[in-house]
Design a protein around this motif. Sequence first.
Motif, PDB file in Angstrom:
ATOM      1  N   SER A 138      74.752 129.899  69.473  1.00 46.14           N
ATOM      2  CA  SER A 138      73.655 129.586  69.104  1.00 46.14           C
ATOM      3  C   SER A 138      73.836 128.472  68.042  1.00 46.14           C
ATOM      4  N   LYS A 198      74.408 124.382  67.520  1.00 42.08           N
ATOM      5  CA  LYS A 198      74.137 123.026  68.637  1.00 42.08           C
ATOM      6  C   LYS A 198      74.982 122.074  68.345  1.00 42.08           C
ATOM      7  N   GLY A 199      76.003 122.709  67.581  1.00 39.20           N
ATOM      8  CA  GLY A 199      77.562 121.445  68.018  1.00 39.20           C
ATOM      9  C   GLY A 199      78.356 121.938  67.342  1.00 39.20           C
ATOM     10  N   LYS A 223      78.644 119.551  72.269  1.00 38.91           N
ATOM     11  CA  LYS A 223      77.009 120.137  72.306  1.00 38.91           C
ATOM     12  C   LYS A 223      77.021 120.135  73.482  1.00 38.91           C
ATOM     13  N   THR A 273      72.240 124.248  62.319  1.00 40.64           N
ATOM     14  CA  THR A 273      70.897 123.526  62.356  1.00 40.64           C
ATOM     15  C   THR A 273      71.189 122.000  63.655  1.00 40.64           C
ATOM     16  N   ASP A 274      70.044 121.666  64.385  1.00 42.92           N
ATOM     17  CA  ASP A 274      69.580 120.018  64.097  1.00 42.92           C
ATOM     18  C   ASP A 274      69.825 119.000  63.137  1.00 42.92           C
ATOM     19  N   GLU A 275      69.692 119.642  62.160  1.00 44.92           N
ATOM     20  CA  GLU A 275      69.929 118.651  60.681  1.00 44.92           C
ATOM     21  C   GLU A 275      71.119 118.551  60.318  1.00 44.92           C
ATOM     22  N   VAL A 311      73.807 118.980  62.273  1.00 45.76           N
ATOM     23  CA  VAL A 311      74.357 117.181  63.836  1.00 45.76           C
ATOM     24  C   VAL A 311      73.707 116.353  63.503  1.00 45.76           C
ATOM     25  N   SER A 312      72.880 116.194  62.806  1.00 48.11           N
ATOM     26  CA  SER A 312      72.001 114.741  63.079  1.00 48.11           C
ATOM     27  C   SER A 312      72.857 114.044  61.560  1.00 48.11           C
ATOM     28  N   TYR A 313      73.376 114.893  60.254  1.00 45.94           N
ATOM     29  CA  TYR A 313      73.241 114.552  59.440  1.00 45.94           C
ATOM     30  C   TYR A 313      74.781 114.010  59.861  1.00 45.94           C
ATOM     31  N   GLU A 347      75.778 113.139  62.509  1.00 40.96           N
ATOM     32  CA  GLU A 347      75.709 111.808  63.319  1.00 40.96           C
ATOM     33  C   GLU A 347      75.451 110.285  63.044  1.00 40.96           C
ATOM     34  N   ASP A 401      73.623 125.829  57.124  1.00 43.81           N
ATOM     35  CA  ASP A 401      73.801 125.144  58.394  1.00 43.81           C
ATOM     36  C   ASP A 401      75.111 125.382  59.064  1.00 43.81           C
TER      37      ASP A 401
END
Length: 186
Positions: free
Chosen positions: A59, A61-62, A87, A119-121, A123-125, A127, A159
Amino acid sequence: MNVLRKNFLGFVLALASAIVMVGANSAMAASAGDLDRNAKQALDTLYKAHPVAETLSQSAKGILVFPNIVKAGLVFGGSYGEGVLLKGSEVADYYNSITGSWGLQAGAQSYAYAVFLMTDEAVSYLEKTKGWEIGVGPTVVLVDEGLAKNLSTSSLKNDAYAFIFSQQGLMAGLSIEGTKISRINR
């Protein structure tokens, strides 16, 4: 007496720095291919020891994997290691993990750790920041033996989940430390 104390403190700082630098140099020597391979082997080791980690990976995201962190300290200490952001089964980027510490501590050890970004958030944080300080940003839960037994995909609420594994060596003490994870070029 004050001069003796300053000299001792200087010696301790120099010794801890030398130990960390020797360990950091061996950790930095890996090529991108070696780091990719070592990260995947480290995950296999983690999955065998903690099957719930493999369940989390489905599950996530990364997954941020540091296959070899070298830590040493004597009053002052630090650790260093390089890892990959996965990923799916593909390597998306490379990162380093640097920790500094101060306190009642002595010894040296190596270990691996993996952070499952759920969460995508999260991973985004990772990156988008120029350096992620653990404890700032997404909530990271350290998974110990007790939590691992009770963790399931239906109970996931945070997260990120971190596992520390493959520990070797001996490090003892009480210290204050901080960890920063930053993107590196390979």
